[in-house]
Design a protein around this motif. Structure first.
Motif, mmCIF file in Angstrom:
data_model
loop_
_atom_site.group_PDB
_atom_site.id
_atom_site.type_symbol
_atom_site.label_atom_id
_atom_site.label_comp_id
_atom_site.label_asym_id
_atom_site.label_seq_id
_atom_site.Cartn_x
_atom_site.Cartn_y
_atom_site.Cartn_z
ATOM 1 N N PRO A 240 0.837 -1.204 0.000
ATOM 2 C CA PRO A 240 0.000 0.000 0.000
ATOM 3 C C PRO A 240 0.874 1.257 0.000
ATOM 4 O O PRO A 240 1.872 1.311 0.724
ATOM 5 N N LEU A 241 0.500 2.230 -0.835
ATOM 6 C CA LEU A 241 1.293 3.447 -0.957
ATOM 7 C C LEU A 241 0.800 4.492 0.021
ATOM 8 O O LEU A 241 -0.389 4.580 0.300
ATOM 9 N N GLY A 242 1.709 5.273 0.497
ATOM 10 C CA GLY A 242 1.343 6.380 1.380
ATOM 11 C C GLY A 242 0.775 7.525 0.559
ATOM 12 O O GLY A 242 0.631 7.413 -0.661
ATOM 13 N N ASN A 243 0.452 8.619 1.223
ATOM 14 C CA ASN A 243 -0.088 9.773 0.514
ATOM 15 C C ASN A 243 0.937 10.282 -0.495
ATOM 16 O O ASN A 243 2.120 10.343 -0.211
ATOM 17 N N GLY A 244 0.445 10.593 -1.702
ATOM 18 C CA GLY A 244 1.334 11.182 -2.714
ATOM 19 C C GLY A 244 1.829 10.192 -3.753
ATOM 20 O O GLY A 244 2.213 10.587 -4.842
ATOM 21 N N GLY A 245 1.814 8.896 -3.452
ATOM 22 C CA GLY A 245 2.377 7.930 -4.403
ATOM 23 C C GLY A 245 1.351 7.452 -5.429
ATOM 24 O O GLY A 245 0.255 7.068 -5.074
ATOM 25 N N ASN A 246 1.742 7.474 -6.713
ATOM 26 C CA ASN A 246 0.866 6.939 -7.772
ATOM 27 C C ASN A 246 0.926 5.416 -7.787
ATOM 28 O O ASN A 246 2.007 4.850 -7.772
ATOM 29 N N GLY A 247 -0.228 4.755 -7.836
ATOM 30 C CA GLY A 247 -0.225 3.291 -7.862
ATOM 31 C C GLY A 247 -1.470 2.748 -8.524
ATOM 32 O O GLY A 247 -2.136 3.440 -9.299
ATOM 33 N N TYR A 248 -1.783 1.489 -8.233
ATOM 34 C CA TYR A 248 -2.944 0.828 -8.820
ATOM 35 C C TYR A 248 -4.084 0.800 -7.816
ATOM 36 O O TYR A 248 -3.879 0.521 -6.629
ATOM 37 N N LEU A 249 -5.283 1.045 -8.324
ATOM 38 C CA LEU A 249 -6.464 1.002 -7.465
ATOM 39 C C LEU A 249 -6.958 -0.440 -7.375
ATOM 40 O O LEU A 249 -7.188 -1.082 -8.397
ATOM 41 N N VAL A 250 -7.118 -0.946 -6.149
ATOM 42 C CA VAL A 250 -7.687 -2.290 -5.960
ATOM 43 C C VAL A 250 -8.841 -2.212 -4.966
ATOM 44 O O VAL A 250 -8.887 -1.313 -4.128
ATOM 45 N N LEU A 251 -9.785 -3.152 -5.101
ATOM 46 C CA LEU A 251 -10.818 -3.301 -4.077
ATOM 47 C C LEU A 251 -10.434 -4.568 -3.319
ATOM 48 O O LEU A 251 -10.335 -5.647 -3.910
ATOM 49 N N GLY A 286 -7.767 -1.795 -12.806
ATOM 50 C CA GLY A 286 -7.192 -1.318 -14.079
ATOM 51 C C GLY A 286 -7.022 0.183 -14.143
ATOM 52 O O GLY A 286 -6.680 0.711 -15.193
ATOM 53 N N ASP A 287 -7.267 0.882 -13.036
ATOM 54 C CA ASP A 287 -7.081 2.331 -12.993
ATOM 55 C C ASP A 287 -5.882 2.694 -12.124
ATOM 56 O O ASP A 287 -5.611 2.036 -11.118
ATOM 57 N N GLY A 288 -5.203 3.752 -12.523
ATOM 58 C CA GLY A 288 -4.168 4.329 -11.678
ATOM 59 C C GLY A 288 -4.806 5.340 -10.737
ATOM 60 O O GLY A 288 -5.821 5.947 -11.073
ATOM 61 N N ALA A 289 -4.221 5.492 -9.525
ATOM 62 C CA ALA A 289 -4.804 6.425 -8.560
ATOM 63 C C ALA A 289 -3.747 6.852 -7.553
ATOM 64 O O ALA A 289 -2.671 6.264 -7.480
ATOM 65 N N LYS A 290 -4.075 7.889 -6.809
ATOM 66 C CA LYS A 290 -3.195 8.290 -5.702
ATOM 67 C C LYS A 290 -4.019 8.909 -4.574
ATOM 68 O O LYS A 290 -5.141 9.395 -4.796
ATOM 69 N N TRP A 298 -7.544 10.357 -5.733
ATOM 70 C CA TRP A 298 -7.611 10.888 -7.107
ATOM 71 C C TRP A 298 -7.459 9.723 -8.067
ATOM 72 O O TRP A 298 -6.474 8.983 -7.997
ATOM 73 N N VAL A 299 -8.415 9.559 -8.961
ATOM 74 C CA VAL A 299 -8.299 8.531 -9.996
ATOM 75 C C VAL A 299 -7.603 9.180 -11.194
ATOM 76 O O VAL A 299 -7.985 10.261 -11.638
ATOM 77 N N LEU A 300 -6.554 8.509 -11.702
ATOM 78 C CA LEU A 300 -5.731 9.130 -12.744
ATOM 79 C C LEU A 300 -5.993 8.572 -14.132
ATOM 80 O O LEU A 300 -5.352 8.960 -15.095
ATOM 81 N N GLY A 301 -6.917 7.639 -14.247
ATOM 82 C CA GLY A 301 -7.239 7.087 -15.570
ATOM 83 C C GLY A 301 -6.796 5.640 -15.698
ATOM 84 O O GLY A 301 -6.201 5.074 -14.779
ATOM 85 N N ARG A 302 -7.099 5.045 -16.847
ATOM 86 C CA ARG A 302 -6.767 3.643 -17.090
ATOM 87 C C ARG A 302 -5.263 3.437 -17.063
ATOM 88 O O ARG A 302 -4.496 4.264 -17.560
ATOM 89 N N VAL A 303 -4.862 2.322 -16.507
ATOM 90 C CA VAL A 303 -3.436 2.009 -16.438
ATOM 91 C C VAL A 303 -2.826 1.932 -17.847
ATOM 92 O O VAL A 303 -1.708 2.384 -18.074
ATOM 93 N N ASP A 304 -3.614 1.426 -18.809
ATOM 94 C CA ASP A 304 -3.107 1.351 -20.194
ATOM 95 C C ASP A 304 -2.870 2.732 -20.779
ATOM 96 O O ASP A 304 -2.210 2.860 -21.797
#
Ligand code: 7RM
Length: 426
Positions: A240-251, A286-290, A298-304
């Motif tokens: 799990p990423l801390g605040n500020g890090g861009n990563g993958y959104l999972v449920l 399949g979405d990037g988020a931070k 913040w959802v940053l869009g599709r990982v692709d």
């Protein structure tokens, strides 16, 4: 198969299987008793829009899906049966239409506007006329439509009494802060809460969103998972990423309206959603988020769609958002195209606001400088084209796959889900 006679055109027909809707309804009894079904009774299959690849038939079932569409429609929209007039502008064939025109609102006794047609017929006042006429109090739409309204100019909504509006919703893609503010000020009278709702065909119903009157909002952030939903942002190693890090959104826990499979292809189902974090048992969205410094999501869009420029991961939506902060720009679409020196180069397509002059190279230089300043010189686009339209699906999502084809000089891929396949000529 019930077939609605709609356009009078020729339709293929299988006797013994296909029935006309009008003939069937005519013969049917006027009275019906609700029938009980097991919770896992199949409800519908919906094909995802296919912005990236071969469409997948997403399977939903009855009990959990209805629970979550009903719960979220009630709470996220603060819906009061008999008092509100609710309008979800989605195409009914998109999952947003299924969940928030049909199942959620019907289960909550909503009084609602159901509208089919473009927002500019007979003219660009259409939505505001409808809101004024029916005193719409809850208005749920997409960022792409908000940016279209911005392009047409605020004089159009300002010519109407929109005081019935008390809550606004957004869905489909990240809403850039510029559009968020415009939506709130021009449509929401500067006070209506905006619920930026993140979810997918696969999640069936809203999963991440502020709750009006509960969550403080930030323009552009979907804020926080709803009560009952567990989400994490993690790196490749499931950390799990801390605040500020861009990563993958999972449920990371199941939820009521989760998809039950891909029709006809359970291997693809496992592979697409459950293999990336198989050990942890997490759903890969399949979405990037931070999370930002305050813990807002913040959802940053599709990982692709995430680009890799000289080893830096830059999201398309970040660059698009930087472009539309320029006063001349109504909408932007950004893709990464193969580049000999940097791996990928950023290629942008922009639409100007009504009345803005296209000064060519001067404007393009200004726009490049704007992105350098807002994000960093690495995010500066390699190429910018000013265009009249962008290729979009019915749900308003930009088909970046096709723009990548253009940017890399390839033959265009499948254009069958575009609203207007002719945009490429333009
Ligand atoms: C409801 C719907 C799903 C994809 C999803 C995201 C993007 C949707 C938001 C969003 C940022 C939002 N279903 N997306 N809502 N991104 N903020 N509020 O759109 O299956 O058609 O698309 O849409 O990338 O994965 S969908």
């Amino acid at each position: 198969v019930l077939v609605v006679k709609r356009t009078d055109s020729e339709v293929s027909w299988t006797d013994g299987r296909d029935l006309w809707w009008h003939e069937t309804v005519e013969k049917a009894s006027k009275e019906h008793e609700a029938q009980p079904f097991p919770a896992e009774h199949p409800l519908f299959i919906l094909y995802t829009s296919g912005t990236t690849g071969k469409p997948k038939g997403i399977i939903h079932t009855s009990g959990g899906y209805l629970t979550q569409t009903s719960y979220t429609h009630h709470n996220v929209f603060d819906h009061k049966a008999g008092k509100d007039v609710y309008w979800c502008t989605a195409d009914i064939g998109w999952v947003t239409g299924h969940s928030y025109i049909v199942y959620g609102p019907l289960s909550n006794r909503a009084t609602q506007v159901v509208y089919e047609g473009t927002p500019n017929s007979p003219d660009e006042h259409r939505h505001w006329n409808v809101i004024e006429k029916y005193k719409v109090s809850i208005y749920y739409t997409s960022p792409t439509l908000v940016r279209t309204f911005m392009k047409w100019g605020k004089e159009i909504p300002e010519a109407h009494d929109l005081s019935s509006i008390r809550l606004l919703g957004s869905v489909g893609e990240p809403i850039n802060p510029e559009a968020w503010r415009w939506f709130r000020d021009v449509v929401g009278g500067g006070t209506a809460p905006i619920v930026d709702t993140w979810w997918q065909t696969e999640t069936g119903a809203i999963t991440i969103s502020p709750l009006p009157g509960v969550t403080s909002t930030k323009p552009g952030s979907a804020m926080t998972p709803l009560p009952g939903i567990c989400a994490k942002i993690v790196d490749d190693d499931a950390k799990p990423l801390g605040n500020g890090g861009n990563g993958y959104l999972v449920l990371d826990e199941p939820w009521p309206a989760m998809l039950r499979g891909i029709w006809g292809d359970m291997d693809r189902y496992k592979d697409t959603y459950w293999s990336r974090y198989a050990e942890e048992g997490w759903y890969f969205a399949g979405d990037g988020a931070k999370y930002d410094e305050d813990g807002a999501l913040w959802v940053l869009g599709r990982v692709d769609d995430v680009m890799n420029v000289s080893g830096h991961r830059i999201s398309t939506s970040e660059v698009e958002s930087a472009l539309v902060t320029h006063h001349s720009v109504a909408e932007a679409a950004v893709v990464g195209a193969a580049d000999d020196t940097t791996g990928q180069g950023i290629v942008a397509f922009v639409i100007l606001r009504a009345g803005e002059e296209n000064t060519g190279d001067a404007l393009i230089a200004e726009l490049k400088a704007q992105v350098s300043k807002e994000i960093s010189p690495i995010a500066r686009p390699r190429e910018i084209s000013i265009v009249p339209e962008l290729p979009k699906t019915r749900s308003g999502k930009i088909m970046r796959r096709l723009l990548r084809d253009v940017a890399e000089g390839r033959e265009l891929g499948d254009v069958s889900t575009l609203v207007d396949p002719k945009v490429f000529e333009a």
